[in-house]
Design a protein around this motif. Structure first.
Motif, PDB file in Angstrom:
ATOM      1  N   PHE A  52     -17.641 -22.178 -22.401  1.00 27.40           N
ATOM      2  CA  PHE A  52     -17.485 -22.684 -23.764  1.00 27.40           C
ATOM      3  C   PHE A  52     -18.548 -22.057 -24.672  1.00 27.40           C
ATOM      4  CE2 PHE A  52     -18.565 -25.960 -27.004  1.00 27.40           C
ATOM      5  CZ  PHE A  52     -17.382 -25.922 -27.702  1.00 27.40           C
ATOM      6  N   LYS A  53     -19.772 -21.990 -24.154  1.00 29.62           N
ATOM      7  CA  LYS A  53     -20.848 -21.416 -24.959  1.00 29.62           C
ATOM      8  C   LYS A  53     -20.595 -19.941 -25.249  1.00 29.62           C
ATOM      9  CE  LYS A  53     -24.334 -23.382 -22.680  1.00 29.62           C
ATOM     10  NZ  LYS A  53     -25.686 -23.562 -22.176  1.00 29.62           N
ATOM     11  N   PHE A  58     -12.114 -23.107 -25.359  1.00 30.00           N
ATOM     12  CA  PHE A  58     -12.286 -23.953 -26.543  1.00 30.00           C
ATOM     13  C   PHE A  58     -12.580 -25.394 -26.127  1.00 30.00           C
ATOM     14  CE2 PHE A  58      -9.034 -20.951 -28.688  1.00 30.00           C
ATOM     15  CZ  PHE A  58     -10.004 -19.963 -28.765  1.00 30.00           C
ATOM     16  N   LEU A  59     -12.908 -26.191 -27.130  1.00 33.14           N
ATOM     17  CA  LEU A  59     -13.256 -27.586 -26.892  1.00 33.14           C
ATOM     18  C   LEU A  59     -12.188 -28.356 -26.095  1.00 33.14           C
ATOM     19  CD1 LEU A  59     -15.571 -29.461 -27.422  1.00 33.14           C
ATOM     20  CD2 LEU A  59     -14.609 -29.978 -29.669  1.00 33.14           C
ATOM     21  N   PRO A  60     -10.901 -28.215 -26.421  1.00 33.62           N
ATOM     22  CA  PRO A  60      -9.906 -28.937 -25.614  1.00 33.62           C
ATOM     23  C   PRO A  60      -9.991 -28.593 -24.127  1.00 33.62           C
ATOM     24  CG  PRO A  60      -8.883 -28.112 -27.600  1.00 33.62           C
ATOM     25  CD  PRO A  60     -10.269 -27.521 -27.557  1.00 33.62           C
ATOM     26  N   LEU A  63     -12.703 -30.645 -22.688  1.00 39.97           N
ATOM     27  CA  LEU A  63     -12.345 -32.059 -22.565  1.00 39.97           C
ATOM     28  C   LEU A  63     -11.341 -32.286 -21.442  1.00 39.97           C
ATOM     29  CD1 LEU A  63     -12.175 -33.086 -26.302  1.00 39.97           C
ATOM     30  CD2 LEU A  63     -14.097 -33.102 -24.734  1.00 39.97           C
ATOM     31  N   LEU A  64     -10.429 -31.343 -21.287  1.00 45.12           N
ATOM     32  CA  LEU A  64      -9.468 -31.473 -20.180  1.00 45.12           C
ATOM     33  C   LEU A  64     -10.194 -31.382 -18.845  1.00 45.12           C
ATOM     34  CD1 LEU A  64      -6.507 -29.346 -21.550  1.00 45.12           C
ATOM     35  CD2 LEU A  64      -6.503 -31.802 -21.084  1.00 45.12           C
ATOM     36  N   LYS A  67     -11.812 -34.611 -18.258  1.00 46.69           N
ATOM     37  CA  LYS A  67     -10.817 -35.590 -17.806  1.00 46.69           C
ATOM     38  C   LYS A  67     -10.584 -35.423 -16.296  1.00 46.69           C
ATOM     39  CE  LYS A  67      -6.444 -37.334 -19.607  1.00 46.69           C
ATOM     40  NZ  LYS A  67      -5.312 -37.048 -20.467  1.00 46.69           N
ATOM     41  N   ILE A 110     -18.462 -37.176 -26.214  1.00 46.35           N
ATOM     42  CA  ILE A 110     -17.428 -36.576 -25.365  1.00 46.35           C
ATOM     43  C   ILE A 110     -18.041 -35.510 -24.450  1.00 46.35           C
ATOM     44  CG2 ILE A 110     -15.399 -35.054 -25.452  1.00 46.35           C
ATOM     45  CD1 ILE A 110     -14.633 -36.576 -28.094  1.00 46.35           C
ATOM     46  N   TYR A 194     -34.177 -31.661 -31.855  1.00 42.69           N
ATOM     47  CA  TYR A 194     -33.024 -31.601 -32.754  1.00 42.69           C
ATOM     48  C   TYR A 194     -31.943 -30.808 -32.020  1.00 42.69           C
ATOM     49  CZ  TYR A 194     -30.084 -29.132 -36.128  1.00 42.69           C
ATOM     50  OH  TYR A 194     -29.025 -28.576 -36.778  1.00 42.69           O
ATOM     51  N   PHE A 196     -28.193 -28.938 -32.318  1.00 42.07           N
ATOM     52  CA  PHE A 196     -27.338 -28.446 -33.398  1.00 42.07           C
ATOM     53  C   PHE A 196     -25.854 -28.582 -33.138  1.00 42.07           C
ATOM     54  CE2 PHE A 196     -28.912 -24.588 -31.153  1.00 42.07           C
ATOM     55  CZ  PHE A 196     -27.723 -24.142 -30.608  1.00 42.07           C
ATOM     56  N   ASP A 197     -25.444 -28.855 -31.914  1.00 36.48           N
ATOM     57  CA  ASP A 197     -24.040 -29.182 -31.661  1.00 36.48           C
ATOM     58  C   ASP A 197     -23.918 -29.908 -30.322  1.00 36.48           C
ATOM     59  OD1 ASP A 197     -24.062 -27.203 -29.685  1.00 36.48           O
ATOM     60  OD2 ASP A 197     -22.976 -25.736 -30.880  1.00 36.48           O
ATOM     61  N   ASN A 200     -25.192 -28.090 -27.237  1.00 35.83           N
ATOM     62  CA  ASN A 200     -26.643 -27.994 -27.328  1.00 35.83           C
ATOM     63  C   ASN A 200     -27.279 -29.330 -26.937  1.00 35.83           C
ATOM     64  OD1 ASN A 200     -29.151 -27.853 -29.789  1.00 35.83           O
ATOM     65  ND2 ASN A 200     -29.063 -26.475 -28.062  1.00 35.83           N
TER      66      ASN A 200
ATOM     67  N   LEU B 401      -8.221 -34.098 -29.834  1.00 41.93           N
ATOM     68  CA  LEU B 401      -8.659 -32.835 -29.231  1.00 41.93           C
ATOM     69  C   LEU B 401      -7.836 -32.438 -28.007  1.00 41.93           C
ATOM     70  CD1 LEU B 401     -12.489 -33.357 -29.633  1.00 41.93           C
ATOM     71  CD2 LEU B 401     -11.148 -31.525 -30.664  1.00 41.93           C
ATOM     72  N   ILE B 402      -7.398 -33.425 -27.237  1.00 40.74           N
ATOM     73  CA  ILE B 402      -6.593 -33.057 -26.059  1.00 40.74           C
ATOM     74  C   ILE B 402      -5.208 -33.707 -26.107  1.00 40.74           C
ATOM     75  CG2 ILE B 402      -8.464 -32.452 -24.482  1.00 40.74           C
ATOM     76  CD1 ILE B 402      -8.326 -35.271 -23.350  1.00 40.74           C
ATOM     77  N   LEU B 407      -2.503 -29.345 -27.829  1.00 39.08           N
ATOM     78  CA  LEU B 407      -2.469 -28.304 -26.809  1.00 39.08           C
ATOM     79  C   LEU B 407      -1.234 -27.415 -26.974  1.00 39.08           C
ATOM     80  CD1 LEU B 407      -3.620 -30.448 -23.759  1.00 39.08           C
ATOM     81  CD2 LEU B 407      -4.992 -28.934 -25.188  1.00 39.08           C
ATOM     82  N   LEU B 410      -1.983 -25.457 -30.728  1.00 41.69           N
ATOM     83  CA  LEU B 410      -3.301 -24.931 -31.119  1.00 41.69           C
ATOM     84  C   LEU B 410      -3.277 -23.416 -31.330  1.00 41.69           C
ATOM     85  CD1 LEU B 410      -6.398 -25.489 -31.489  1.00 41.69           C
ATOM     86  CD2 LEU B 410      -6.637 -24.954 -29.078  1.00 41.69           C
ATOM     87  N   ASN B 425     -23.036 -23.025 -36.618  1.00 38.45           N
ATOM     88  CA  ASN B 425     -23.896 -23.615 -37.638  1.00 38.45           C
ATOM     89  C   ASN B 425     -25.221 -22.855 -37.658  1.00 38.45           C
ATOM     90  OD1 ASN B 425     -25.621 -24.742 -35.637  1.00 38.45           O
ATOM     91  ND2 ASN B 425     -24.259 -26.504 -35.444  1.00 38.45           N
ATOM     92  N   SER B 427     -28.312 -23.427 -37.115  1.00 38.03           N
ATOM     93  CA  SER B 427     -29.251 -23.524 -35.995  1.00 38.03           C
ATOM     94  C   SER B 427     -28.766 -22.727 -34.794  1.00 38.03           C
ATOM     95  CB  SER B 427     -29.435 -24.975 -35.590  1.00 38.03           C
ATOM     96  OG  SER B 427     -29.974 -25.693 -36.658  1.00 38.03           O
ATOM     97  N   ARG B 428     -27.451 -22.839 -34.509  1.00 35.41           N
ATOM     98  CA  ARG B 428     -26.933 -22.082 -33.368  1.00 35.41           C
ATOM     99  C   ARG B 428     -26.998 -20.581 -33.666  1.00 35.41           C
ATOM    100  NH1 ARG B 428     -21.330 -23.013 -29.964  1.00 35.41           N
ATOM    101  NH2 ARG B 428     -21.533 -21.158 -28.684  1.00 35.41           N
ATOM    102  N   GLU B 432     -28.940 -17.895 -31.447  1.00 40.81           N
ATOM    103  CA  GLU B 432     -28.265 -16.750 -30.833  1.00 40.81           C
ATOM    104  C   GLU B 432     -28.752 -15.423 -31.418  1.00 40.81           C
ATOM    105  OE1 GLU B 432     -24.094 -17.730 -31.148  1.00 40.81           O
ATOM    106  OE2 GLU B 432     -24.214 -19.146 -29.477  1.00 40.81           O
TER     107      GLU B 432
END
Lengths: 212, 485
Positions: A52-53, A58-60, A63-64, A67, A110, A194, A196-197, A200, B401-402, B407, B410, B425, B427-428, B432
């Protein structure tokens, strides 16, 4: 491919049924619970986090995978002793008092759950005392706060002060996040970090708890 | 609904075409090639051999329009369909024939060499929103007489995508045709599955040189597609008004069409061009000028009205560096071009009045192309009616999201650009490396080239390509070709 790798791969593919089935089979085969948890489930989530990084998924997909991890955890839970054995630790999160913008905080929740943490989500508009009380009640190792408004950011400082008064600073790490936040602000109010996402935040919490 | 853009009414198009036809019949066109003039005379055109002039009647233009195909396809070196030049299908190809390359420091430009060209061809394999390659720059470490054919040779050796190219001389057509025959095997196969498009440029106003008019004939005879690149310079070598320039562009392009179609009815062609508004302050021909882009879109409308596939040099920039000007001019052009449905859009990678190519810009432009393709897909309902169940799910789950709906749709609904486009963002982004656009694009150039998979032409074909190219090089006094990796 051995069964632990199989579990890890199915988890990465976001296949809860397969992960649950393979986890049960591995238990039947005599694989120790701890090994199943770390080398099967959490190692799979580790790969997912890295991918992901690197923008490969992607985010989904994350999350899957999460799950699928829960599905595996459900099988393991009855065999585990104590909450800490089941999770990587507890994190109390919330959006600070006066602020109703909780989308970022929800994402952090999440992602933390996906990484195996027990997340106590206090929701939005959370008074300072509640963060402290819940952290003490649950034995949380980390408090996470979010704010979107510059007018509500100072509440974070109040929570830090309260933690100091109750002798929690150092024992409980405090992380903050949100669009108007920054490293500098976190330092200024005495927070530990702090973030940032969401990912992170996961990295940060793992770092504090000494988890690879 | 595919979003589309129009600048001209049908009524105005009719007037422009009628005016252009009238010019071709009354003023005629200058053609510095006796055999082309004779051929036109054989088909009923009035010609003045000594004055190098031909007058083209309505009948000749009508015959040319009648036989020219409304569409055609290009095929990669392996024979797979790669580019569909039809209707409102838009395809991108890099800008072509730059004499400079922007160096990897992002600031200096220099003359390109064969190794630069190979890096470009390798990079093109990873440019997924750019369907064909072009012979984007001129390597300077070979004899100038083979600088056109050598580019094509390198393109065919290192990238499978079809090639938008052209010759600098009449003689070079032979080797450039032979290279294609080596890939396809026979003339019939080459005609059935075109591998290249040759650009042919008339000279404004209303002139065809010996070389370019002969190129039209040679390409037609071998069924190699051509794109006519008429280049009126509004306010200098063409009327300052956009309509006046369009009349000139139409006349020049129709005269080229007549040469192609009378040579071989049915020869595949693109109604193309590279007009520019002349900047009277700097004496330059800005491709990033809004009037230039409007002309491109407008003559494309004329091409479509005449039932011909189209091409334009648009989606490029006159900036010297990969800066904000480069981004704004390129995206504005690419957006307009796709909305207008230009079939072959020549531009990505190009800076500085089509004279400087940048690999880093190519990477960024590839993302611009992807964005415009998403835009062209328009806004379509997808399981959106009735909407209540989805909103019930959102309220219950607190996010989608899911959700199955997410799905399922997307990847069709959301275009995710590659890492050269910054979406982190602050900060990231800082964590990087806080890299500039150029540095992010430069990393992508290096990554894609490092991951390059060699083109899959057979050993026999590559050996024949090399034999042909070495023979041509020796003919011009070069003992050996540059060593490339």
């Amino acid at each position: 491919m051995d069964i632990l790798e199989n579990i890890s791969q199915s988890l990465q593919n976001g296949e809860p049924d397969t992960v649950a089935e393979l986890t049960g089979k591995a238990l039947d085969d005599g694989v120790p619970v701890k090994e199943l948890l770390h080398k099967g489930l959490l190692s799979g989530m580790e790969v997912v986090g890295e991918r992901f990084k690197a923008h490969e998924i992607f985010l989904p997909d994350v999350l899957l995978a999460a799950k699928a991890m829960y599905a595996g955890m459900e099988v393991l839970k009855p065999l585990m002793v104590g909450e800490e054995a089941a999770t990587s630790g507890t994190v109390v999160i919330g959006t600070v008092q006066g602020d109703l913008h909780d989308i970022g905080k929800n994402l952090v929740g999440i992602m933390l759950r996906g990484a195996g943490f027990n997340v106590v989500d206090l929701g939005k508009d959370v008074p300072p005392e509640r963060f402290i009380e819940e952290a003490q009640r649950t034995g949380a190792r980390v408090i996470g706060m979010s704010a979107l408004l510059t007018t509500t950011m100072p509440v974070m400082g109040l929570v830090v002060n309260l933690a100091r008064e109750r002798g929690l600073l150092g024992k409980v790490k405090i992380i903050v996040g949100g669009a108007p936040l920054s490293d500098e602000y976190a330092q200024q109010i005495g927070a530990d970090a702090y973030c940032f996402d969401g990912m992170n935040a996961v990295d940060c919490v793992k770092g504090f708890l000494g988890i690879n | 609904m595919r979003p589309t853009l129009r600048f001209l009414t049908d009524e105005l198009i009719n007037k422009i075409v009628d005016e252009a036809r009238s010019l071709l019949a009354s003023l005629g066109v200058e053609i510095h090639n006796d055999s082309v003039l004779s051929m036109l005379a054989d088909h009923g055109a009035r010609v003045d051999m000594e004055g190098h002039h031909a007058w083209l009647t309505d009948d000749i233009i009508d015959r040319a329009l009648k036989t020219a195909p409304a569409s055609f396809k290009l095929y990669d070196t392996l024979g797979n369909e790669a580019v569909n030049l039809a209707g409102y299908e838009s395809n991108f190809t890099p800008g072509s024939t730059a004499i400079n390359i922007l160096d990897q420091d992002g600031k200096l430009s220099r003359r390109p060499v064969a190794d630069d060209y190979v890096r470009y061809a390798k990079l093109m394999t990873g440019m997924h929103h750019i369907a064909s390659q072009s012979t984007a720059m001129m390597p300077t470490d070979v004899h100038e007489k083979i600088s056109d054919s050598y580019r094509l040779y390198l393109s065919l050796m290192f990238c499978e995508k079809p090639v938008i190219t052209g010759t600098f001389t009449i003689e070079a057509f032979e080797i450039m045709k032979d290279l294609q025959l080596a890939v396809r095997g026979t003339a019939g196969e080459l005609a059935a599955k075109p591998l290249t498009v040759f650009s042919a440029c008339p000279t404004s106003p209303l002139k065809w040189s010996d070389v370019t008019s002969q190129n039209l004939v040679d390409c037609a005879n071998w069924s190699i597609p051509v794109e006519y690149i008429s280049m009126p310079l509004s306010g200098f070598m063409a009327p300052v008004t956009l309509v006046g320039s369009l009349i000139q562009h139409t006349a020049e392009t129709l005269s080229g069409l007549a040469i192609s179609q009378l040579t071989k009815p049915g020869a595949p062609v693109l109604y193309g061009g590279s007009p520019a508004v002349f900047d009277l302050r700097y004496e330059t021909t800005p491709m990033g000028d809004v009037g230039t882009m409007m002309q491109d879109c407008a003559y494309n409308e004329i091409g479509k009205y005449l039932n011909l596939p189209t091409q334009a040099y648009i989606g490029l920039s006159d900036a010297k560096l990969l800066d904000a000007q480069a981004g704004l001019e390129t995206s504005m052009g690419a957006t307009l071009a796709v909305l207008a449905g230009i079939n072959n859009i020549s531009g990505p990678g190009m800076l500085d009045f089509e004279s400087c190519f940048s690999l880093e810009k190519l990477v960024v432009d590839n993302e611009i192309c992807g964005m415009t393709f998403r835009m062209a897909k328009g806004i379509e309902p997808r399981d959106d009616f009735p909407s209540q169940p989805l909103f019930e799910e959102l309220i219950a789950e607190q996010h989608l999201l899911i959700a199955d709906h997410t799905l399922r749709h997307l990847k069709d609904e959301v275009f995710f650009p590659g890492p050269s486009i910054d979406r982190a963002n602050r900060s990231r982004w800082k964590e990087e490396g806080g890299r500039t656009l150029f540095k992010r694009a430069n990393s992508e150039v290096d990554r894609i080239i490092a991951e390059y998979t060699p083109a899959r032409l057979s050993d026999d074909v590559t050996a024949e390509l090399t034999r042909l190219m070495e023979t041509e090089a020796r003919r011009h006094g070069m003992d050996k070709l540059p060593e490339v990796n």
